[in-house]
Design an enzyme around this catalytic site. Structure first.
Site, PDB file in Angstrom:
ATOM      1  N   THR A  20       0.828  -1.201   0.000  1.00 57.31           N
ATOM      2  CA  THR A  20       0.000   0.000   0.000  1.00 57.31           C
ATOM      3  C   THR A  20       0.867   1.258   0.000  1.00 57.31           C
ATOM      4  O   THR A  20       0.483   2.295  -0.536  1.00 57.31           O
ATOM      5  CB  THR A  20      -0.946   0.005   1.217  1.00 57.31           C
ATOM      6  OG1 THR A  20      -1.730  -1.185   1.202  1.00 57.31           O
ATOM      7  CG2 THR A  20      -1.878   1.208   1.202  1.00 57.31           C
ATOM      8  N   TYR A  74       3.675 -12.864   5.808  1.00 59.60           N
ATOM      9  CA  TYR A  74       2.610 -12.272   4.997  1.00 59.60           C
ATOM     10  C   TYR A  74       2.295 -13.165   3.807  1.00 59.60           C
ATOM     11  O   TYR A  74       3.145 -13.403   2.958  1.00 59.60           O
ATOM     12  CB  TYR A  74       3.068 -10.891   4.539  1.00 59.60           C
ATOM     13  CG  TYR A  74       2.098 -10.069   3.739  1.00 59.60           C
ATOM     14  CD1 TYR A  74       0.733 -10.355   3.686  1.00 59.60           C
ATOM     15  CD2 TYR A  74       2.550  -8.952   3.038  1.00 59.60           C
ATOM     16  CE1 TYR A  74      -0.139  -9.569   2.952  1.00 59.60           C
ATOM     17  CE2 TYR A  74       1.695  -8.153   2.317  1.00 59.60           C
ATOM     18  CZ  TYR A  74       0.356  -8.466   2.271  1.00 59.60           C
ATOM     19  OH  TYR A  74      -0.500  -7.675   1.551  1.00 59.60           O
ATOM     20  N   LYS A 101      -0.044 -12.364   8.580  1.00 56.81           N
ATOM     21  CA  LYS A 101      -1.050 -11.558   7.875  1.00 56.81           C
ATOM     22  C   LYS A 101      -1.552 -12.393   6.709  1.00 56.81           C
ATOM     23  O   LYS A 101      -0.791 -12.745   5.804  1.00 56.81           O
ATOM     24  CB  LYS A 101      -0.454 -10.242   7.381  1.00 56.81           C
ATOM     25  CG  LYS A 101      -1.434  -9.413   6.548  1.00 56.81           C
ATOM     26  CD  LYS A 101      -0.764  -8.180   5.956  1.00 56.81           C
ATOM     27  CE  LYS A 101      -1.725  -7.418   5.052  1.00 56.81           C
ATOM     28  NZ  LYS A 101      -1.056  -6.265   4.375  1.00 56.81           N
ATOM     29  N   VAL A 106      -4.844  -5.883   9.423  1.00 59.01           N
ATOM     30  CA  VAL A 106      -3.876  -5.008   8.760  1.00 59.01           C
ATOM     31  C   VAL A 106      -4.633  -4.357   7.613  1.00 59.01           C
ATOM     32  O   VAL A 106      -5.099  -5.045   6.701  1.00 59.01           O
ATOM     33  CB  VAL A 106      -2.648  -5.778   8.258  1.00 59.01           C
ATOM     34  CG1 VAL A 106      -1.651  -4.810   7.623  1.00 59.01           C
ATOM     35  CG2 VAL A 106      -1.994  -6.533   9.405  1.00 59.01           C
TER      36      VAL A 106
END
Length: 314
Positions: A65, A152, A180, A221
């Site tokens: 992001t 992740y 995540k 998250v």
């Protein structure tokens, strides 16, 4: 591209927030604001960090992001220096991306001088490593890390899914802290929990948090946390405290609206509309032309703000 950062280097500091990781249920995957010339807008970055800090949200720097892989190593370092020089009362996590192991080790060596609290370690992108390769990659980074690490899984970006057996093996590492999960599949999420029950599990998709929380997620998250810092924090708190939250559809729609174009296009466009970004600039290969209209995002903004006001009035 010019780097406009006047903050000094902060050396060998230990963050006072390291013990708060297990109490942090919302991490905002922070965007990186850019000026018209594509340089980093450090003034706006300071404001955005202050908003997250005021909302009590953990901050994740330099994730997807944050467009980290579209930035130079010098720019990534400047972002870390800048944010670490600010007075934060919330924990700070930093992304580790790419697929060149020596480069990632150099990044960890740089981070060692700064008061961060955790790392985000995705499955290496592009190369599509299998189970054995994933295990060796993660073990190498976990060995080199001096921080707790969140593993992740985001196969839509990396091209390969986290292997459940690999996760079970690396979960025993003392620096493995959390996962995540952003595959978009609750069954996959459940399989990871079964493989590594000692780790904490976070949902990586705003729209699915209600379902993931019911399956065992302890937090989120979030991309939405950029656009709605306080409302997203309330969304997480209420989801974790209610068996069947009535706002599930509202937040599904809001979360999905932020992915009507490649992230972070939509959230940056919305934040500029909110007056919180001077420019909705992106780094190639992303361009704002990909967003045909802002109506779905503006509708979501109205609904979230209305929901927040109703909650505060109760």
């Amino acid at each position: 591209m010019p780097i406009q950062n006047s903050f000094p280097t902060t050396e060998h500091l230990v963050s006072p927030q390291a013990t708060s990781l297990n109490q942090t249920t919302l991490w905002t995957a922070l965007i990186t604001p850019f000026n018209d010339d594509e340089s980093i807008d450090f003034d706006t970055l300071t404001q955005l960090v202050a908003e997250q800090n005021a909302a009590g949200n953990g901050i994740l720097l330099l994730g997807s992001t944050g467009e980290a892989l579209a930035m130079t190593p010098e720019e990534q370092q400047a972002v870390v220096r800048h944010v670490c020089a600010l007075a934060l009362s919330v924990p700070l996590m930093v992304g580790v991306g790419g697929y060149q192991l020596q480069q990632q080790r150099q990044w960890l060596a740089f981070l060692a001088d700064y008061p961060i609290d955790a790392l985000l370690l995705p499955v290496p992108l592009y190369a599509k490593p299998g189970a054995a390769s994933q295990q060796k990659w993660f073990e190498s980074l976990l060995d080199d890390s001096r921080w707790p690490c969140m593993i992740y899984n985001v196969p839509s970006r990396t091209g390969a899914a986290l292997d459940a057996q690999t996760l079970g093996a690396i979960a025993k590492h003392p620096n493995a802290w959390a996962v995540k999960e952003a595959s978009g599949n609750v069954e996959t999420f459940t399989r990871y929990i079964q493989a590594a029950p000692t780790l904490q599990f976070f949902c990586g998709d705003d729209a699915l948090f209600v379902d993931f929380a019911a399956a065992g997620a302890c937090g989120l998250v979030s991309v939405a946390g950029n656009a709605w810092p306080e409302a997203t924090a309330l969304y997480v708190q209420q989801t974790l405290s209610q068996a069947a939250p009535s706002f599930k559809q509202l937040w599904q729609d809001a979360g999905n609206s932020l992915f009507c174009a490649a992230n972070p296009i939509a959230v940056k466009a919305l934040m500029q509309h909110q007056g919180r970004l001077r420019h909705a600039g992106l780094r190639p290969p992303l361009y704002m032309d990909e967003l045909p209209e802002l109506t779905p995002v503006l509708d979501a903004n109205h609904q979230v703000n209305q929901w927040m006001n109703t909650c505060l009035a109760q």
